[in-house]
Enzyme design. Structure first.
Site, PDB file in Angstrom:
ATOM      1  N   ASP A  15     144.848  25.784  -3.966  1.00 43.52           N
ATOM      2  CA  ASP A  15     143.537  26.436  -3.905  1.00 43.52           C
ATOM      3  C   ASP A  15     142.574  25.749  -2.946  1.00 43.52           C
ATOM      4  O   ASP A  15     141.429  26.156  -2.793  1.00 43.52           O
ATOM      5  CB  ASP A  15     142.911  26.524  -5.300  1.00 43.52           C
ATOM      6  CG  ASP A  15     142.680  25.158  -5.938  1.00 43.52           C
ATOM      7  OD1 ASP A  15     143.120  24.146  -5.360  1.00 43.52           O
ATOM      8  OD2 ASP A  15     142.084  25.105  -7.031  1.00 43.52           O
TER       9      ASP A  15
ATOM     10  N   LYS B  76     134.599  26.394  -8.344  1.00 42.84           N
ATOM     11  CA  LYS B  76     134.914  27.823  -8.347  1.00 42.84           C
ATOM     12  C   LYS B  76     135.351  28.226  -9.746  1.00 42.84           C
ATOM     13  O   LYS B  76     135.740  27.388 -10.579  1.00 42.84           O
ATOM     14  CB  LYS B  76     135.999  28.168  -7.330  1.00 42.84           C
ATOM     15  CG  LYS B  76     137.340  27.425  -7.522  1.00 42.84           C
ATOM     16  CD  LYS B  76     138.260  28.013  -8.566  1.00 42.84           C
ATOM     17  CE  LYS B  76     139.548  27.194  -8.728  1.00 42.84           C
ATOM     18  NZ  LYS B  76     140.272  27.496  -9.979  1.00 42.84           N
TER      19      LYS B  76
ATOM     20  N   GLY C 102     139.933  18.492 -14.992  1.00 37.77           N
ATOM     21  CA  GLY C 102     140.816  19.171 -15.937  1.00 37.77           C
ATOM     22  C   GLY C 102     140.166  20.396 -16.525  1.00 37.77           C
ATOM     23  O   GLY C 102     140.387  20.741 -17.676  1.00 37.77           O
TER      24      GLY C 102
END
Length: 268
Positions: free
Chosen positions: A133, A8, A93
């Site tokens: 999330d 996303k 990351g």
């Protein structure tokens, strides 16, 4: 069974306040993109996890898929052991939610494979335990996210008429590092309203609160955003807490020079 967890991007992040529990309240828009891992689960004699593709740092026993298995096992003791294999392709990351997506898709896969009968809301509740999330990836539709980033309002946002390009520089930003540098503040204009305005307006009004200090400490990331605008992006931003940067274009840009020093994903 094999599934393909997707990444996303965050379109805007406003960090509004620090919570008593140590988390932060925020508002952001999650938008799914077409960069995928590959996740396979096979019934086995003992629980195990292995991976291929990109290197996954840290203790593999702390992987969110393993944690997801133990979470489900508490409520469904009949679950057999499984062998989990993850082919890692979503950059780590990068602010793309790859680990959270893997965990959410694992929950969905286990629900289907073993007939657990979990509703979408129930799967979201399990996912929220694993990461702020993570619940987004249960349905994976564009949402306005608020509170810790784990409560959602559906929004109508369709960017398929545009070309989204994602650039991953040779940089890594940890989430704790990202949050240490932010200064929470109430919003003057809610992202919920701003996201409905024309994309041409986003550059002036939609911001990512992480960019200020992360760009200062990582000029290479700042340079990627500037270069995307130089190549005609209507809107460009770091995703999440970084280090990836995406650009929204009217047509596919020629970014050959950027490919020399960065990983570039077209049409995501």
């Amino acid at each position: 069974m094999i599934v393909f967890p997707n990444a996303k991007i965050n379109i805007g992040i406003n960090i509004t306040e620090r919570r008593p529990d140590g988390y932060h309240n925020l508002e952001t828009v999650f938008y799914p993109i077409k960069i995928n891992d590959v996740l396979e689960v096979i019934e086995a004699n003992e629980l195990s996890f292995d991976y291929s593709g990109l290197d996954i740092p840290g203790d593999l026993n702390d992987n969110l898929c393993i944690k997801g298995y133990h979470l489900l096992k508490k409520d469904f003791p009949q679950l057999p052991p499984v062998k989990i294999h993850l082919h890692k392709n979503i950059p780590i990351g990068a602010g793309l939610g790859g680990g959270s997506s893997d965990a959410a898709f694992f929950i969905k896969l286990m629900n289907e494979k073993f007939g657990l009968g979990l509703s979408v809301d129930a799967m979201m509740d399990y996912a929220r335990v694993l990461g702020a999330d993570c619940a987004f990836f249960i349905e994976g539709k564009p949402v306005f996210a608020f509170d810790k980033g784990d409560e959602f309002d559906a929004i109508k946002l369709d960017l398929t008429a545009y070309q989204i390009v994602l650039v991953m520089p040779d940089a890594h930003v940890s989430t704790p590092e990202a949050y240490r540098g932010v200064k929470p503040a109430p919003v003057k204009e809610s992202l919920y309203d701003l996201i409905k305005t024309p994309i041409a307006n986003w550059k002036r009004h939609i911001k990512n609160d992480f960019e200020g200090h992360i760009f200062r400490d990582n000029p290479v990331i700042r340079g990627v955003k500037a270069e995307l605008y130089e190549h005609g992006a209507l809107y460009a931003s770091m995703s999440g807490s970084g280090a990836s940067v995406f650009g929204i274009f009217e047509s596919t840009p020629a970014l050959g020079a950027m490919e020399e020093y960065n990983q570039v994903f077209y049409n995501v």
